[in-house]
Design a protein around this motif. Sequence first.
Motif, PDB file in Angstrom:
ATOM      1  N   THR A 139       0.839  -1.193   0.000  1.00  0.00           N
ATOM      2  CA  THR A 139       0.000   0.000   0.000  1.00  0.00           C
ATOM      3  C   THR A 139       0.872   1.241   0.000  1.00  0.00           C
ATOM      4  OG1 THR A 139      -1.710  -1.161   1.258  1.00  0.00           O
ATOM      5  CG2 THR A 139      -1.822   1.238   1.216  1.00  0.00           C
ATOM      6  N   ASN A 140       0.628   2.123  -0.947  1.00  0.00           N
ATOM      7  CA  ASN A 140       1.323   3.406  -0.988  1.00  0.00           C
ATOM      8  C   ASN A 140       0.724   4.287   0.097  1.00  0.00           C
ATOM      9  OD1 ASN A 140       2.251   6.039  -1.575  1.00  0.00           O
ATOM     10  ND2 ASN A 140       2.443   5.562  -3.750  1.00  0.00           N
ATOM     11  N   LEU A 141       1.513   4.633   1.107  1.00  0.00           N
ATOM     12  CA  LEU A 141       1.006   5.394   2.241  1.00  0.00           C
ATOM     13  C   LEU A 141       0.751   6.859   1.912  1.00  0.00           C
ATOM     14  CD1 LEU A 141       3.267   3.898   5.065  1.00  0.00           C
ATOM     15  CD2 LEU A 141       0.901   3.307   4.498  1.00  0.00           C
ATOM     16  N   ASP A 142       1.228   7.313   0.752  1.00  0.00           N
ATOM     17  CA  ASP A 142       1.026   8.707   0.371  1.00  0.00           C
ATOM     18  C   ASP A 142      -0.241   8.930  -0.444  1.00  0.00           C
ATOM     19  OD1 ASP A 142       3.362   9.671   1.629  1.00  0.00           O
ATOM     20  OD2 ASP A 142       4.581   8.983  -0.055  1.00  0.00           O
ATOM     21  N   ASN A 143      -0.658   7.898  -1.209  1.00  0.00           N
ATOM     22  CA  ASN A 143      -1.851   8.080  -2.041  1.00  0.00           C
ATOM     23  C   ASN A 143      -2.937   7.038  -1.789  1.00  0.00           C
ATOM     24  OD1 ASN A 143      -0.950   5.761  -3.383  1.00  0.00           O
ATOM     25  ND2 ASN A 143      -0.058   6.904  -5.083  1.00  0.00           N
ATOM     26  N   GLY A 144      -2.668   6.039  -0.932  1.00  0.00           N
ATOM     27  CA  GLY A 144      -3.669   5.042  -0.604  1.00  0.00           C
ATOM     28  C   GLY A 144      -3.829   3.923  -1.605  1.00  0.00           C
ATOM     29  N   LYS A 145      -3.088   3.955  -2.713  1.00  0.00           N
ATOM     30  CA  LYS A 145      -3.210   2.896  -3.711  1.00  0.00           C
ATOM     31  C   LYS A 145      -2.644   1.589  -3.151  1.00  0.00           C
ATOM     32  CE  LYS A 145      -3.052   5.898  -7.786  1.00  0.00           C
ATOM     33  NZ  LYS A 145      -2.335   6.206  -9.062  1.00  0.00           N
ATOM     34  N   SER A 146      -3.298   0.473  -3.494  1.00  0.00           N
ATOM     35  CA  SER A 146      -2.934  -0.816  -2.925  1.00  0.00           C
ATOM     36  C   SER A 146      -2.885  -1.870  -4.017  1.00  0.00           C
ATOM     37  CB  SER A 146      -3.952  -1.200  -1.849  1.00  0.00           C
ATOM     38  OG  SER A 146      -3.621  -2.435  -1.250  1.00  0.00           O
ATOM     39  N   LEU A 147      -1.974  -2.842  -3.849  1.00  0.00           N
ATOM     40  CA  LEU A 147      -1.765  -3.849  -4.885  1.00  0.00           C
ATOM     41  C   LEU A 147      -1.196  -5.119  -4.271  1.00  0.00           C
ATOM     42  CD1 LEU A 147      -1.492  -4.585  -7.982  1.00  0.00           C
ATOM     43  CD2 LEU A 147       0.851  -3.711  -7.808  1.00  0.00           C
ATOM     44  N   VAL A 148      -1.668  -6.283  -4.752  1.00  0.00           N
ATOM     45  CA  VAL A 148      -1.092  -7.560  -4.355  1.00  0.00           C
ATOM     46  C   VAL A 148       0.043  -7.900  -5.312  1.00  0.00           C
ATOM     47  CG1 VAL A 148      -1.497 -10.047  -4.145  1.00  0.00           C
ATOM     48  CG2 VAL A 148      -3.211  -8.430  -3.333  1.00  0.00           C
ATOM     49  N   VAL A 149       1.197  -8.270  -4.769  1.00  0.00           N
ATOM     50  CA  VAL A 149       2.343  -8.664  -5.578  1.00  0.00           C
ATOM     51  C   VAL A 149       2.801 -10.055  -5.147  1.00  0.00           C
ATOM     52  CG1 VAL A 149       3.133  -6.294  -5.925  1.00  0.00           C
ATOM     53  CG2 VAL A 149       4.019  -7.627  -4.003  1.00  0.00           C
TER      54      VAL A 149
END
Length: 309
Positions: A139-149
């Motif tokens: 999760t990008n803590l600056d923009n809230g975007k989240s992704l499973v890798v």
Amino acid sequence: MNRLACAVLTSAFLGACATTPGPNDGNDGPGASNGAPGSDRYSLHQDTAPEERRDISQLPEPVPTNEPRSRYGNPQSYSVWGKTYQVLPQAEGYVAEGNASWYGQKFHGHRTSSGESFDMYQFTAAHRSLPLPTYARVTNLDNGKSLVVRVNDRGPFHEDRIIDLSWAAAVRLGIEQAGTGRVRVEAITGQQSQSQEANSTVPTAVRAALDSPPPSQAQSTSGTQTGTVKENEKSASLFLQAGAFSDRVSAQRLQQKLVNQLGVDTQIQHSEGNLFRVWIGPYENQQQRQQVRQTIADAGFDRPMPVSP
């Protein structure tokens, strides 16, 4: 994007990084080829974004499954540049926050630490200590975007970075242009993924809490009180897990925020594997626990997960 070069690893079967010309060529990237991982050299001196910028906006996220450990990349410990790293015995419950970087064109097509070919157009990542392979939500803590890798490589070996993302993952999370970004990394198991999908109240976006099995023996901290939860109390108690961390300081930071902003009762559970879980409660029934869970989410915290000792 420039990155420091990986050193030759002490074990040919680890393959945390490929054999590169040396630590001064400006790159610090995973990947390897030729026989056991970690035995080939890269064709490019500096890492870059791909020349062919494919559209990855519709690329599906990896689906967490329970895979066996890869043949390569999973020793108990390994050394890079004179520093020894320990591979975790399991991924369950791992949560950490720090900086993420990314790698791309230079390493594309070369073998990763697990022996697989690195594909910068897929959602993969490199990590120093998680077992290979491991699925993780970033999760990008600056923009809230989240992704499973899918973690299938070793690195990065900068002390100020905790994960190396593929180019595609960096684009999806919005950190490609900056080169690095502040992220939260949460390990996900196949069972956790299925459980979360079955529970419609659990969002598929950012989660600070992991639905990992709680420890059978745990020490707890509530406010300034320190002690051990009695077994007869644990068996009849319901809790919420707000987060799980590899260090106590991060757990205490979250605990203090919850206490200061919401006044909830919290405990820090120290389990085997040196994980510190922030628990909220206990509650007498499911309805009471669910109400608090919603209150915490409405206050801007990531929705905690229900747990029972």
